[in-house]
Scaffold this active site. Sequence first.
Site, PDB file in Angstrom:
ATOM      1  N   ASN A   1       1.508  -0.782   0.122  1.00  0.00           N
ATOM      2  CA  ASN A   1       0.295  -0.019   0.122  1.00  0.00           C
ATOM      3  C   ASN A   1       0.949   0.579   0.036  1.00  0.00           C
ATOM      4  OD1 ASN A   1      -2.741   1.461   0.179  1.00  0.00           O
ATOM      5  ND2 ASN A   1      -2.139   1.927   2.829  1.00  0.00           N
TER       6      ASN A   1
ATOM      7  N   HIS B   1       0.764   5.408   1.280  1.00  0.00           N
ATOM      8  CA  HIS B   1      -0.364   6.432   2.315  1.00  0.00           C
ATOM      9  C   HIS B   1       0.752   7.536   2.606  1.00  0.00           C
ATOM     10  CE1 HIS B   1      -2.439   7.560   5.069  1.00  0.00           C
ATOM     11  NE2 HIS B   1      -1.705   7.366   6.203  1.00  0.00           N
TER      12      HIS B   1
ATOM     13  N   SER C   1       4.592   7.345   2.059  1.00  0.00           N
ATOM     14  CA  SER C   1       5.293   6.054   2.533  1.00  0.00           C
ATOM     15  C   SER C   1       4.547   4.906   2.068  1.00  0.00           C
ATOM     16  CB  SER C   1       4.864   5.976   4.225  1.00  0.00           C
ATOM     17  OG  SER C   1       4.875   6.806   4.689  1.00  0.00           O
TER      18      SER C   1
ATOM     19  N   ASP D   1      -2.638   0.566   7.727  1.00  0.00           N
ATOM     20  CA  ASP D   1      -2.460   1.860   7.207  1.00  0.00           C
ATOM     21  C   ASP D   1      -0.522   2.296   8.929  1.00  0.00           C
ATOM     22  OD1 ASP D   1      -3.450   3.078   5.381  1.00  0.00           O
ATOM     23  OD2 ASP D   1      -3.589   4.510   6.803  1.00  0.00           O
TER      24      ASP D   1
END
Length: 224
Positions: free
Chosen positions: A115, A117, A144, A153
């Site tokens: 992911n 972020h 990030s 997250d």
Amino acid sequence: MSLPNQPQTKRVGVLISGFGSNLQALIDACNHDYINAEIAVVVSNKARVTGLARAAEAGIDTAVISAKDYPERSDYDRALASLLDDYSVDLVVLAGFMRILTADFVNAYSGRMLNIHPSLLPKYPGLNTHQRALDNGDTQSGCSIHFVTAELDGGPIILQTKVPIFADDDAQLIAQRVNSQELTSYPLVVKWFCDDRLVMRDNKAWLDNQPLGPCGYANDDADE
């Protein structure tokens, strides 16, 4: 045909919810053989978004799985996992996918899901990251890239890139500045994974058999 020591070409599934700028960066990187991967499918939780059009134009299979068809979050995630498994994906890339995934789904792809972020985690998980940075008087922001775990997250960070926040900035200006960094850093991290250089082990990110620190790869001038 692969060379003896060359990693097998990975199959990637990309999950989106909107415009798809990071998706486009990944498509371009694969098309130019920067990433040793094939984007097998792009899945959106929203119909008629620009990211789906980007994928279709590139000849990539697309699918829409709408939350309204699956009132229970667990049922939605099972349908999503079934689709990704049908495409035999080696890696799941979240590129602006605006849904919180269940622990069962995340655990099924543990170590195989990334992911990006728009904050310097652990600061500002969740939404409205740039406004929160402004409200807090921060002088820098960034993005990030991390492995996905059941903690929102909160997975091991692989790479962070930073941008300045100026006195006259608003959230939109910061978002544009951060996005310009996302478009280069995300393909780099996906490349590392597809070259078998990046793994998650013991709840840490490892690059080239070395554990990364809590903020990920420390050198801002990361090369290939």
